[in-house]
Design a protein around this motif. Structure first.
Motif, PDB file in Angstrom:
ATOM      1  N   LEU A 126       0.899  -1.205  -0.003  1.00  0.00           N
ATOM      2  CA  LEU A 126       0.113   0.143   0.046  1.00  0.00           C
ATOM      3  C   LEU A 126       0.888   1.282  -0.139  1.00  0.00           C
ATOM      4  O   LEU A 126       2.159   1.188   0.407  1.00  0.00           O
ATOM      5  CB  LEU A 126      -1.075  -0.013   1.211  1.00  0.00           C
ATOM      6  CG  LEU A 126      -0.310  -0.205   2.608  1.00  0.00           C
ATOM      7  CD1 LEU A 126       0.174   1.284   3.147  1.00  0.00           C
ATOM      8  CD2 LEU A 126      -1.400  -0.495   3.674  1.00  0.00           C
ATOM      9  N   LYS A 127       0.420   2.273  -0.362  1.00  0.00           N
ATOM     10  CA  LYS A 127       1.038   3.615  -0.188  1.00  0.00           C
ATOM     11  C   LYS A 127      -0.005   4.765   0.280  1.00  0.00           C
ATOM     12  O   LYS A 127      -1.150   4.875  -0.283  1.00  0.00           O
ATOM     13  CB  LYS A 127       1.349   3.973  -1.849  1.00  0.00           C
ATOM     14  CG  LYS A 127       2.163   3.177  -2.572  1.00  0.00           C
ATOM     15  CD  LYS A 127       2.847   4.214  -3.710  1.00  0.00           C
ATOM     16  CE  LYS A 127       1.799   4.212  -4.857  1.00  0.00           C
ATOM     17  NZ  LYS A 127       2.601   4.730  -5.994  1.00  0.00           N
TER      18      LYS A 127
ATOM     19  N   THR B 237      -4.329  13.332  -2.182  1.00  0.00           N
ATOM     20  CA  THR B 237      -4.914  14.103  -3.615  1.00  0.00           C
ATOM     21  C   THR B 237      -6.044  15.034  -3.321  1.00  0.00           C
ATOM     22  O   THR B 237      -6.733  14.954  -2.355  1.00  0.00           O
ATOM     23  CB  THR B 237      -5.136  12.986  -4.527  1.00  0.00           C
ATOM     24  OG1 THR B 237      -6.385  12.521  -4.177  1.00  0.00           O
ATOM     25  CG2 THR B 237      -4.229  11.811  -4.834  1.00  0.00           C
TER      26      THR B 237
ATOM     27  N   SER C 189      -9.392  12.968  -3.355  1.00  0.00           N
ATOM     28  CA  SER C 189      -9.277  12.061  -2.121  1.00  0.00           C
ATOM     29  C   SER C 189      -8.986  12.326  -0.731  1.00  0.00           C
ATOM     30  O   SER C 189      -9.310  11.759   0.172  1.00  0.00           O
ATOM     31  CB  SER C 189      -9.094  10.630  -2.366  1.00  0.00           C
ATOM     32  OG  SER C 189      -9.410   9.967  -3.421  1.00  0.00           O
TER      33      SER C 189
ATOM     34  N   TRP D  51      -3.707   3.768  -0.741  1.00  0.00           N
ATOM     35  CA  TRP D  51      -4.030   3.121  -2.056  1.00  0.00           C
ATOM     36  C   TRP D  51      -3.313   1.817  -1.846  1.00  0.00           C
ATOM     37  O   TRP D  51      -2.175   1.738  -1.662  1.00  0.00           O
ATOM     38  CB  TRP D  51      -3.344   3.998  -3.049  1.00  0.00           C
ATOM     39  CG  TRP D  51      -3.531   3.156  -4.386  1.00  0.00           C
ATOM     40  CD1 TRP D  51      -2.522   2.412  -5.240  1.00  0.00           C
ATOM     41  CD2 TRP D  51      -4.663   3.295  -5.394  1.00  0.00           C
ATOM     42  NE1 TRP D  51      -3.037   1.982  -6.009  1.00  0.00           N
ATOM     43  CE2 TRP D  51      -4.395   2.479  -6.402  1.00  0.00           C
ATOM     44  CE3 TRP D  51      -5.968   3.875  -5.159  1.00  0.00           C
ATOM     45  CZ2 TRP D  51      -5.488   2.243  -7.365  1.00  0.00           C
ATOM     46  CZ3 TRP D  51      -6.679   3.710  -6.213  1.00  0.00           C
ATOM     47  CH2 TRP D  51      -6.611   2.912  -7.365  1.00  0.00           C
TER      48      TRP D  51
ATOM     49  N   CYS E 245      -2.034  -1.130  -3.544  1.00  0.00           N
ATOM     50  CA  CYS E 245      -1.614  -1.473  -4.659  1.00  0.00           C
ATOM     51  C   CYS E 245      -1.589  -2.913  -5.230  1.00  0.00           C
ATOM     52  O   CYS E 245      -1.673  -3.314  -6.169  1.00  0.00           O
ATOM     53  CB  CYS E 245       0.064  -1.093  -4.780  1.00  0.00           C
ATOM     54  SG  CYS E 245       0.608   0.782  -4.073  1.00  0.00           S
TER      55      CYS E 245
ATOM     56  N   SER F  24      -8.545   3.158  -0.854  1.00  0.00           N
ATOM     57  CA  SER F  24      -8.930   2.779  -2.306  1.00  0.00           C
ATOM     58  C   SER F  24      -8.014   1.847  -2.952  1.00  0.00           C
ATOM     59  O   SER F  24      -6.976   1.594  -2.445  1.00  0.00           O
ATOM     60  CB  SER F  24      -8.923   4.427  -3.322  1.00  0.00           C
ATOM     61  OG  SER F  24      -9.772   5.015  -2.639  1.00  0.00           O
ATOM     62  N   LEU F  25      -8.579   1.348  -3.983  1.00  0.00           N
ATOM     63  CA  LEU F  25      -7.804   0.191  -4.791  1.00  0.00           C
ATOM     64  C   LEU F  25      -8.418   0.245  -6.221  1.00  0.00           C
ATOM     65  O   LEU F  25      -9.609   0.249  -6.371  1.00  0.00           O
ATOM     66  CB  LEU F  25      -7.894  -1.244  -4.235  1.00  0.00           C
ATOM     67  CG  LEU F  25      -8.895  -1.949  -3.668  1.00  0.00           C
ATOM     68  CD1 LEU F  25      -9.754  -2.519  -4.987  1.00  0.00           C
ATOM     69  CD2 LEU F  25      -8.890  -2.816  -2.797  1.00  0.00           C
ATOM     70  N   SER F  26      -7.865  -0.623  -7.106  1.00  0.00           N
ATOM     71  CA  SER F  26      -8.169  -0.938  -8.430  1.00  0.00           C
ATOM     72  C   SER F  26      -8.066  -2.207  -8.106  1.00  0.00           C
ATOM     73  O   SER F  26      -7.096  -3.062  -7.733  1.00  0.00           O
ATOM     74  CB  SER F  26      -7.585  -0.333  -9.330  1.00  0.00           C
ATOM     75  OG  SER F  26      -6.331  -0.692  -9.665  1.00  0.00           O
TER      76      SER F  26
END
Length: 145
Positions: free
Chosen positions: A64-65, A69, A72, A77, A79, A113-115
Protein backbone atom coordinates in the motif's frame (compact mmCIF):
# COMPACT_ATOMS: atom_id res chain seq x y z
CA UNK A 1 -6.82 -19.07 12.65
CA UNK A 2 -5.63 -18.65 16.24
CA UNK A 3 -1.99 -18.54 15.09
CA UNK A 4 -2.43 -15.47 12.86
CA UNK A 5 -0.01 -12.58 12.97
CA UNK A 6 0.49 -9.56 10.73
CA UNK A 7 3.84 -7.95 10.25
CA UNK A 8 5.33 -5.22 8.11
CA UNK A 9 7.89 -6.55 5.64
CA UNK A 10 10.94 -4.32 5.64
CA UNK A 11 14.13 -6.34 5.16
CA UNK A 12 15.22 -7.83 1.85
CA UNK A 13 14.74 -11.34 3.27
CA UNK A 14 11.20 -10.58 4.48
CA UNK A 15 10.29 -9.12 1.09
CA UNK A 16 11.71 -12.15 -0.73
CA UNK A 17 9.79 -14.51 1.59
CA UNK A 18 6.56 -12.92 0.34
CA UNK A 19 7.43 -13.38 -3.34
CA UNK A 20 5.79 -16.81 -3.87
CA UNK A 21 2.42 -15.41 -2.75
CA UNK A 22 2.82 -12.03 -4.50
CA UNK A 23 3.87 -13.84 -7.71
CA UNK A 24 0.34 -15.32 -7.84
CA UNK A 25 -0.99 -11.79 -8.42
CA UNK A 26 1.97 -10.21 -10.22
CA UNK A 27 2.76 -13.09 -12.57
CA UNK A 28 4.85 -10.89 -14.89
CA UNK A 29 7.55 -10.32 -12.25
CA UNK A 30 10.61 -12.43 -11.56
CA UNK A 31 12.08 -12.38 -8.05
CA UNK A 32 14.89 -9.90 -8.83
CA UNK A 33 12.60 -7.39 -10.55
CA UNK A 34 10.07 -7.73 -7.75
CA UNK A 35 12.70 -7.06 -5.07
CA UNK A 36 14.10 -4.11 -7.02
CA UNK A 37 10.66 -2.51 -7.45
CA UNK A 38 9.60 -3.04 -3.83
CA UNK A 39 12.81 -1.53 -2.46
CA UNK A 40 12.60 1.45 -4.84
CA UNK A 41 8.94 2.02 -3.93
CA UNK A 42 9.73 1.82 -0.20
CA UNK A 43 12.59 4.31 -0.56
CA UNK A 44 10.91 6.73 -2.96
CA UNK A 45 7.15 6.35 -2.67
CA UNK A 46 6.35 5.41 0.96
CA UNK A 47 5.26 1.93 -0.19
CA UNK A 48 4.64 -0.49 2.68
CA UNK A 49 4.16 -4.26 2.61
CA UNK A 50 2.33 -6.28 5.24
CA UNK A 51 2.01 -10.05 5.42
CA UNK A 52 -0.53 -12.19 7.21
CA UNK A 53 1.13 -15.27 8.63
CA UNK A 54 -0.62 -18.40 9.83
CA UNK A 55 1.62 -20.49 12.02
CA UNK A 56 4.61 -18.51 10.76
CA UNK A 57 3.84 -19.09 7.07
CA UNK A 58 2.87 -16.19 4.78
CA UNK A 59 -0.68 -16.75 3.54
CA UNK A 60 -1.59 -13.24 2.30
CA UNK A 61 0.30 -10.10 1.35
CA UNK A 62 -0.65 -6.48 0.74
CA UNK A 63 1.28 -3.51 -0.55
CA UNK A 64 0.00 0.00 0.00
CA UNK A 65 0.90 3.65 -0.35
CA UNK A 66 -0.26 6.50 1.85
CA UNK A 67 -1.37 9.29 -0.48
CA UNK A 68 -2.88 12.75 -0.52
CA UNK A 69 -4.84 14.05 -3.52
CA UNK A 70 -7.33 16.81 -4.13
CA UNK A 71 -10.03 14.30 -5.06
CA UNK A 72 -9.62 11.95 -2.10
CA UNK A 73 -7.76 13.88 0.58
CA UNK A 74 -5.58 11.69 2.83
CA UNK A 75 -6.08 8.06 1.86
CA UNK A 76 -4.40 4.69 1.49
CA UNK A 77 -4.01 3.24 -2.00
CA UNK A 78 -3.81 -0.54 -2.00
CA UNK A 79 -1.40 -1.47 -4.77
CA UNK A 80 -1.46 -5.22 -4.16
CA UNK A 81 -3.60 -7.62 -2.15
CA UNK A 82 -3.33 -11.36 -2.61
CA UNK A 83 -4.13 -14.50 -0.65
CA UNK A 84 -2.37 -17.74 -1.55
CA UNK A 85 -4.61 -19.36 -4.17
CA UNK A 86 -4.39 -22.77 -2.50
CA UNK A 87 -6.03 -21.51 0.71
CA UNK A 88 -8.54 -18.86 -0.30
CA UNK A 89 -11.97 -18.39 1.33
CA UNK A 90 -10.62 -18.88 4.86
CA UNK A 91 -10.92 -15.21 5.88
CA UNK A 92 -7.28 -14.31 5.31
CA UNK A 93 -7.97 -11.49 2.83
CA UNK A 94 -10.64 -10.04 5.10
CA UNK A 95 -8.29 -10.17 8.08
CA UNK A 96 -5.46 -8.43 6.22
CA UNK A 97 -7.69 -5.78 4.64
CA UNK A 98 -9.32 -5.07 8.00
CA UNK A 99 -5.82 -4.57 9.40
CA UNK A 100 -5.14 -2.03 6.64
CA UNK A 101 -8.36 -0.18 7.57
CA UNK A 102 -7.29 -0.06 11.22
CA UNK A 103 -3.76 1.03 10.33
CA UNK A 104 -5.17 3.80 8.11
CA UNK A 105 -7.43 5.09 10.90
CA UNK A 106 -4.58 5.03 13.43
CA UNK A 107 -2.46 7.07 11.01
CA UNK A 108 -5.20 9.63 10.28
CA UNK A 109 -6.16 8.55 6.77
CA UNK A 110 -9.75 9.12 5.69
CA UNK A 111 -10.32 6.23 3.30
CA UNK A 112 -8.86 3.23 1.49
CA UNK A 113 -8.98 2.81 -2.30
CA UNK A 114 -7.83 0.19 -4.78
CA UNK A 115 -8.25 -0.93 -8.35
CA UNK A 116 -8.95 -4.48 -9.43
CA UNK A 117 -8.48 -6.06 -12.85
CA UNK A 118 -11.68 -6.36 -14.88
CA UNK A 119 -11.30 -10.16 -15.06
CA UNK A 120 -11.10 -10.60 -11.26
CA UNK A 121 -14.82 -11.09 -10.63
CA UNK A 122 -14.29 -13.12 -7.44
CA UNK A 123 -12.18 -10.29 -6.02
CA UNK A 124 -14.88 -7.78 -6.97
CA UNK A 125 -17.48 -9.78 -5.05
CA UNK A 126 -15.14 -9.87 -2.06
CA UNK A 127 -14.55 -6.09 -2.12
CA UNK A 128 -18.19 -5.16 -2.68
CA UNK A 129 -20.11 -7.79 -0.73
CA UNK A 130 -17.76 -8.74 2.09
CA UNK A 131 -15.74 -5.55 2.60
CA UNK A 132 -18.42 -3.00 1.55
CA UNK A 133 -16.30 -1.15 -1.03
CA UNK A 134 -18.15 0.90 -3.66
CA UNK A 135 -17.20 1.33 -7.30
CA UNK A 136 -16.33 5.00 -7.64
CA UNK A 137 -14.38 5.27 -10.89
CA UNK A 138 -12.67 3.54 -13.76
CA UNK A 139 -8.89 3.37 -13.92
CA UNK A 140 -7.39 4.05 -17.34
CA UNK A 141 -3.87 3.20 -18.46
CA UNK A 142 -1.67 3.77 -21.47
CA UNK A 143 1.76 2.34 -22.14
CA UNK A 144 4.45 4.82 -23.11
CA UNK A 145 7.11 3.69 -25.55
Amino acid sequence: MDTLTIKELQSRNEIIEAFPVMKQLRTHLDENTYLEIVIAAQENDRYKMFALLDGGEIVAVTGLKPMITLSSGRFIWICDLVTDTTIRSKGYGEKLLTYVHEWAKENNYESVSLSSGLQRTDAHRFYEDKMKYAKTSYVFKTTLK
